[in-house]
Structure formats: structure tokens, C-alpha cells
Write a protein that holds these residues in place. Structure first.
Motif, mmCIF file in Angstrom:
data_model
loop_
_atom_site.group_PDB
_atom_site.id
_atom_site.type_symbol
_atom_site.label_atom_id
_atom_site.label_comp_id
_atom_site.label_asym_id
_atom_site.label_seq_id
_atom_site.Cartn_x
_atom_site.Cartn_y
_atom_site.Cartn_z
ATOM 1 N N TRP A 1 -14.722 4.991 1.646
ATOM 2 C CA TRP A 1 -13.726 5.536 0.709
ATOM 3 C C TRP A 1 -12.979 6.504 1.509
ATOM 4 C CZ3 TRP A 1 -13.323 3.428 -4.146
ATOM 5 C CH2 TRP A 1 -14.579 2.765 -4.602
ATOM 6 N N GLU A 2 -11.648 6.494 1.209
ATOM 7 C CA GLU A 2 -10.659 7.480 1.677
ATOM 8 C C GLU A 2 -9.924 8.146 0.643
ATOM 9 O OE1 GLU A 2 -8.644 9.449 5.070
ATOM 10 O OE2 GLU A 2 -10.650 8.315 4.801
ATOM 11 N N ARG A 3 -9.847 9.314 0.849
ATOM 12 C CA ARG A 3 -8.952 10.190 -0.329
ATOM 13 C C ARG A 3 -7.633 10.356 -0.053
ATOM 14 N NH1 ARG A 3 -10.281 15.992 -3.094
ATOM 15 N NH2 ARG A 3 -9.777 15.542 -5.258
ATOM 16 N N VAL A 4 -6.486 10.159 -1.057
ATOM 17 C CA VAL A 4 -5.108 10.027 -0.845
ATOM 18 C C VAL A 4 -4.819 11.548 -1.353
ATOM 19 C CG1 VAL A 4 -4.905 7.594 -0.970
ATOM 20 C CG2 VAL A 4 -4.549 9.038 -3.051
ATOM 21 N N ASP A 5 -3.484 11.640 -1.188
ATOM 22 C CA ASP A 5 -2.687 13.277 -1.662
ATOM 23 C C ASP A 5 -3.071 13.644 -2.804
ATOM 24 O OD1 ASP A 5 -2.227 13.244 1.172
ATOM 25 O OD2 ASP A 5 -0.139 12.997 0.828
ATOM 26 N N ASP A 6 -3.124 12.652 -3.899
ATOM 27 C CA ASP A 6 -3.151 13.008 -5.244
ATOM 28 C C ASP A 6 -4.508 13.212 -5.733
ATOM 29 O OD1 ASP A 6 -3.797 10.212 -5.690
ATOM 30 O OD2 ASP A 6 -2.216 9.802 -6.752
ATOM 31 N N GLY A 7 -5.571 12.778 -4.947
ATOM 32 C CA GLY A 7 -6.809 13.167 -5.093
ATOM 33 C C GLY A 7 -7.775 11.806 -5.462
ATOM 34 N N ASP B 1 -13.733 18.538 -8.883
ATOM 35 C CA ASP B 1 -12.297 18.402 -8.648
ATOM 36 C C ASP B 1 -12.310 17.057 -7.963
ATOM 37 O OD1 ASP B 1 -11.445 20.909 -9.752
ATOM 38 O OD2 ASP B 1 -11.968 21.779 -7.634
ATOM 39 N N GLY B 2 -13.410 15.961 -8.188
ATOM 40 C CA GLY B 2 -13.259 14.737 -7.763
ATOM 41 C C GLY B 2 -13.182 14.762 -6.049
ATOM 42 N N ALA B 3 -13.784 15.944 -5.595
ATOM 43 C CA ALA B 3 -13.605 16.002 -3.848
ATOM 44 C C ALA B 3 -14.517 15.188 -3.151
ATOM 45 C CB ALA B 3 -13.666 17.564 -3.645
ATOM 46 N N PHE C 1 0.964 -1.137 0.081
ATOM 47 C CA PHE C 1 -0.012 -0.048 -0.003
ATOM 48 C C PHE C 1 0.844 1.276 0.027
ATOM 49 C CE2 PHE C 1 -2.943 3.222 1.811
ATOM 50 C CZ PHE C 1 -3.868 3.165 0.739
ATOM 51 N N GLN C 2 1.819 1.228 0.646
ATOM 52 C CA GLN C 2 2.736 2.162 0.821
ATOM 53 C C GLN C 2 3.486 2.554 -0.734
ATOM 54 O OE1 GLN C 2 3.581 4.636 3.289
ATOM 55 N NE2 GLN C 2 1.853 3.493 4.014
ATOM 56 N N GLU C 3 3.698 1.364 -1.410
ATOM 57 C CA GLU C 3 4.273 1.639 -2.792
ATOM 58 C C GLU C 3 2.914 2.085 -3.773
ATOM 59 O OE1 GLU C 3 5.564 -1.301 -6.497
ATOM 60 O OE2 GLU C 3 5.370 -2.288 -4.333
ATOM 61 N N ALA C 4 1.629 1.953 -3.339
ATOM 62 C CA ALA C 4 0.708 2.071 -4.326
ATOM 63 C C ALA C 4 0.671 3.858 -4.091
ATOM 64 C CB ALA C 4 -0.634 1.399 -3.766
ATOM 65 N N LEU C 5 0.671 4.228 -2.823
ATOM 66 C CA LEU C 5 0.638 5.646 -2.559
ATOM 67 C C LEU C 5 1.795 6.401 -3.531
ATOM 68 C CD1 LEU C 5 -0.157 5.967 1.397
ATOM 69 C CD2 LEU C 5 -1.706 6.036 -0.614
ATOM 70 N N ALA C 6 2.905 5.966 -3.250
ATOM 71 C CA ALA C 6 4.095 6.654 -4.006
ATOM 72 C C ALA C 6 3.994 6.588 -5.593
ATOM 73 C CB ALA C 6 5.278 6.079 -3.493
ATOM 74 N N ALA C 7 3.351 5.567 -5.955
ATOM 75 C CA ALA C 7 3.363 4.802 -7.541
ATOM 76 C C ALA C 7 2.482 5.961 -8.240
ATOM 77 C CB ALA C 7 3.075 3.704 -7.750
#
Length: 564
Positions: free
Chosen positions: A171-177, A154-156, A129-135
Motif C-alpha cells: 500500500w502507498e499513501r497519497v496526499d489526501d490520506g 488519522d489513517g496513517a 492514475f493522475q486523474e484519480a489523484l486529482a479527483a
């Protein structure tokens, strides 16, 4: 006829580990919640060496197998079911070498080992999952999980209005939206089981533990792995209106058995074959799919977790589940308590659950009592324990396997009055004031009537233990022939004589409150679910949940009888 009060168990048996491939069919499996069993390093968390130190206790109890709830590296956002690495041990609980020693010691005492596998989701700390966030978007790493674009400006907004099992958005939003799906806590992102890499990695995990000597696996939420999230995604209302018949987008899909067929090939490659039991909350007609020899091989029967202490309910549940087992060719399972529900000694001491038109509880049984801190409705603790003893003896007399939850052999009650700042269950935090969660059945065990944390460990306990725990401690009950612990020990010792065949026949009784059945080798189990005494059939009483005298069976009591 002779009568019997509960007596001390026979001396602990020395058993060798059998290679019989069907050892699981009528096994007694004892569930250990590792963080609450025994602590050897004084950090307040139970650990693997702690379990090893109590293997003689488990052997004297007479269980056939131990099921270990998750012991993997975890942030404990959900009691260890948020797994960061499936092929290691949480360093706070020990090492792989400690696990190897535990398996060896259990095997040396003739006890099999079952471990929990949590395949629906990982922890958000998992390397994948950490890889998924970075990728980022569109990456192979994100395809191992379920990521979607949001809705609205804006997909918010989340992709759907679906709710998590633990409350709040699923659902949870990540930094890139983008948003990721989590059926449970936000720290538990769901895996994408359409991804071949996910499937291959779990096969690797099953082999990893099987090669270390693990005998079987308990599969967490086995009915939730595979999903169809094809666009357009349905609304929450549309989702809830869909039948759960093998085609639902999220639950009990037919294609999940493609996964389990692959797992079954892995299990069968070992000698004896590794076993598996599904935690699958599905319609009864669907249970045989999970319990078949081509799939996991056995599935939990949770009906008694929702039943009152009632003769009609118990008899119907037994008949229904033996029929389901016959359809699958498996054996059924009997469960009165586990780490997810209010302990049955407490449930049986509360008023009967309110039920809907289908006979199902309208709320989790005991939740109102928990929310009041154990004040209302009034708990009749003595009646609850009396009924719990009778129910345990009834269940242990049935054909099939019995799953015991740590502490039930001590007659432990639920702990209701845990301060909010000491609670750990995400259910409590995600649904404040609605559901207090499961901490009350996960409080560390009392081994001694006095001393640090009642003998759990020198450094206290990660969940607070009430003062009344001392009266139920192992050292108080050990050697007391009338104790609940002695009752369990004697019943488990005798059960090996009783369990020679997986059949039963119902015996006519003098009233609707009395249920009796006979096993083919001449044993009869009789339970009086009512409050008034009932006549006993002819025979020798060999174990009873309460003393019996004068040829009558007291109310809320079970006896095992043998033909004279």
C-alpha cells in the motif's frame, strides 16, 4: 548407424505467413526484450528499428513468432511493465509507424507477432492514475483503481500488513490520506477489474493491436486481475493461510475467466483468430482453465524453470504437462529461460537447487550465486552450456510450442557482477541484500566480438556488458558449425519435419539417466542426463548437442535420430 556432430544450419527458409488458425500449437516463439536487443539511435536503449534491422537474423534462426516484451511508454520503473499508455510506443523506442514497419517485416519473413499485455496494473504516470489523484475520494476516477482508507490514528497506517511481490508494503499513501494497492512496485497501482470502464478499455487495446496486425498476446500475471477486497480485509497471515482454489481474495479467482471469455470473443472475431498465452503461476490443476478454448487458449508451463538437469524431473514434467494439455485441448509450452529468471546455462552450471518436501526450490535458483557477485558457489560455465545445449535440443523435440529467450541461442550466461549503481530492477531496491533481481538476464545482446557495446549500439548499453560477452557474439558463432547458434539453427530447421503430430511415446533406455521418446513420424529424441556414455539405439543421428562417435551417447548430450 551414422553419427553426426553439430553442423551448420540449412539455408534460411523463405516462408509465407500461413492463415492456419492453429499455427501457435507447435510454434517456436522467440522472446525479444526490446530495450536489450538492438539500438539504432545510440541512446543505450534498444528500440523498434533495432528489432527490425535484425529480422533477417530471426528468419535465419528459424523461429515461427516473435514475442515482444513491453515497448509502451514507461518510466522503466519495472523494465517497461509499468505501462503509461497501452496504445502507443515509448518515444525512446520509436513510433507507431516504426511498429507497423516491424510487424510488416516480420510478416514478410513468415514470422508472427505476439505482444505483451499488462492488465493487472498501470504505471502511476498513466493518465487514469493522475486523474484519480486529482479527483479525490469517492470519485469515478479512483474507482478504476483500488483505494482504501488507512488504519490507526488519522489513517496513517496502511489498510493491511500485506507485502508487495517486490518487497515492502503493498500500500502507498497519497496526499489526501488514502492508500492505493500495488501488488508490485509502488509505481504500479493495481486496476479494479470490477469496474466496467477498465474492462472496456482493455477490449479497445486488444482490438487496437489486432487491427495493426498483431497475431497474439502474452498476458502478464493473468491469474491476478480480479480481486475481492470486501471488508474486513484479512491480515497477511490470514491471507497466506487461505487456499488458492478459485476463491482467494487476490489470486487465481474463478471470476477472472469472465474477463477472458470476453477477450476470447474479441480474438475469435479475427481471421485467423488472435492467440493468447497466460502467464499464470497457479496450481497445475487450475492450468487448463486458462488454456481452454473458452479462455485464453494456452498457458505457460514454467516447471522446467525450477527443474535441475535431471532425468526424472524432466520426464515427470513432460508427462504431467502433456496430460494437462490434453485436459484443456490446448498444446503445452516449454520454457527454459525468460526475462524473469537466471539464464539456464548458468543454472545448470551451479549445484542443484535445495528443495522442500514437495520438490520445489526453497529459493530462487541462482540467487545465492548472484548475491556473491558470481563468486560462490563456483560456476562450472562449460558444464552449464553443455547441459543447456542438451536441454534445448530435448525441449525442441517435444510436442507443443517452445518459447526461447533472446540470447539463449548464443549460450549466454547470467551477468552477476553488475554494480549496484547500474542496477534497474525494483526487486533489488525493495529487498536490498535479499534478492538482486533480474537485471543479469536482461543485459543487451552481443552482436559483434568488438566495437561499441559489442554491436548493440554506438552509445553503449543501458546495463553493463561483461568482457566475456565478446566470445559469445553472433559474428563469432555465425558460420561455426560447432557453435550453439548453429545448433539452434539446424534444430529449428529440422523441427518443422519433426512436428507433424502432438504425440510422443516413451522408449525404454538402458539406465535411469537416459530419457528417450519417439514421435509418430519416426523421429527419436534421446538425452543422456548422466555423465557416463550410454549406448545409442539404431538409426541415423541427424543433429546432436555434442559430437557422438562409436555408437555411444556422451554424458549430458541430446541427439535426434531418424530410423535408418
Amino acid at each position: 548407424m551414422t553419427t553426426a556432430a553439430p553442423t551448420a544450419a540449412p539455408a534460411a527458409r523463405t516462408r509465407e505467413l500461413s492463415d492456419a488458425p492453429d499455427w501457435w500449437r507447435q510454434a517456436v516463439v522467440y522472446q525479444v526484450y526490446p530495450r536489450s536487443f538492438a539500438d539504432t539511435d545510440g541512446d543505450g536503449l534498444g528500440d523498434i528499428p533495432g528489432i527490425t534491422s535484425r529480422v533477417p537474423y530471426l528468419a535465419e534462426l528459424g523461429v515461427d513468432a516473435v514475442w515482444l516484451s513491453p515497448f509502451y511508454p514507461s518510466a522503466l520503473a519495472d523494465g517497461g511493465y509499468d505501462v503509461a499508455d497501452y496504445r502507443d510506443v515509448d518515444p525512446r523506442l520509436g513510433t507507431l509507424a516504426d511498429m507497423d514497419e516491424l510487424i510488416a517485416q516480420l510478416h514478410a519473413h513468415g514470422i508472427r507477432v505476439v505482444v505483451d499485455i499488462v492488465p493487472n496494473h498501470t504505471s502511476n504516470d498513466h493518465a487514469w492514475f493522475q486523474e484519480a489523484l486529482a479527483a479525490g475520494r469517492g470519485s469515478a476516477a479512483r474507482d478504476r483503481y483500488i483505494f482504501r482508507e488507512g488504519t490507526g490514528p488519522d489513517g496513517a497506517e496502511p489498510p493491511t500488513d500485506w507485502e508487495s511481490v517486490f518487497g515492502g508494503s503493498a500500500w502507498e499513501r497519497v496526499d489526501d490520506g488514502q492508500w492505493y494497492f500495488h501488488n508490485f512496485d509502488v509505481s504500479q497501482p493495481d486496476l479494479n477489474w470490477a469496474n466496467p470502464e477498465v474492462r472496456a478499455d482493455f477490449v479497445k487495446t486488444l482490438r487496437f493491436w489486432s487491427d495493426r496486425g498483431v497475431d497474439g498476446f502474452r498476458i502478464d500475471v493473468a491469474h491476478m486481475l480480479t480481486k475481492d477486497l470486501s471488508e474486513p480485509l484479512p491480515s497477511r497471515a490470514e491471507l497466506e493461510a487461505m487456499p488458492i482454489d478459485g476463491t482467494h481474495p487476490l489470486l487465481d479467482r474463478d471470476d477472472v475467466h469472465e474477463v477472458y471469455a470476453e477477450w476470447r470473443a474479441v480474438f475469435n472475431s479475427y481471421d485467423p483468430p488472435r492467440t493468447a498465452v497466460a502467464e499464470a503461476w497457479v496450481h497445475p490443476s487450475r492450468v487448463p482453465l486458462y488454456a481452454s478454448a473458452e479462455s485464453l487458449g494456452q498457458s505457460f508451463n514454467f516447471d522446467l524453470l525450477e527443474a535441475d538437469f535431471d532425468a526424472g524431473q524432466f520426464r515427470r514434467i513432460v508427462a504431467d504437462n502433456l496430460s494437462l494439455a490434453a485436459r484443456s485441448g490446448s498444446s503445452t509450452t516449454w520454457v527454459l529461460s525468460n526475462h524473469d529468471v537466471v539464464r539456464h546455462a548458468t543454472r545448470y552450471g551451479l549445484p542443484d537447487a535445495e528443495r522442500d518436501a514437495d520438490g520445489r526450490p526453497t529459493l530462487k535458483h541462482g540467487n545465492e550465486w548472484l548475491l556473491s557477485g558470481g563468486r560462490t558457489p563456483a560456476l562450472d560455465a562449460e558444464r552449464g552450456e553443455r547441459r543447456a545445449r542438451a536441454a534445448a535440443l530435448f525441449v525442441l523435440g517435444l510436442p507443443g510450442s517452445a518459447y526461447l529467450y533472446q540470447g539463449e541461442e548464443l549460450g549466454l550466461h547470467e551477468v552477476a557482477d553488475i554494480p549496484d549503481d547500474r542496477r534497474q530492477d525494483p526487486t533489488f531496491f525493495r529487498s536490498p541484500g535479499v534478492d538482486l533481481g533480474r537485471d543479469g538476464c536482461r543485459v543487451p545482446l552481443p552482436w559483434t566480438a568488438s566495437g561499441a557495446a559489442f554491436g548493440f549500439g554506438e552509445g553503449g548499453a543501458h546495463l553493463p556488458q561483461p568482457e566475456w560477452f565478446g566470445a559469445s557474439a553472433v559474428d563469432v558463432q555465425d558460420g561455426d558449425p560447432a557453435s550453439t547458434l548453429s545448433l539452434y539453427r539446424r534444430a529449428l530447421a529440422l523441427r518443422h519435419e519433426l512436428q507433424t503430430d502432438e504425440q510422443l511415446s516413451w522408449v525404454d533406455t538402458p539406465g535411469d539417466d537416459v530419457v528417450a521418446f519417439e514421435r509418430p513420424n519416426g523421429w527419436t529424441v534421446v538425452t543422456n542426463f548422466g555423465t557416463e556414455p550410454a549406448p545409442l539405439p539404431a538409426g541415423e543421428v541427424v543433429v546432436s548437442s555434442l559430437p557422438v562417435e562409436g555408437g555411444t551417447l556422451p554424458g549430458e548430450t541430446t541427439v535426434w535420430m531418424r530410423r535408418a
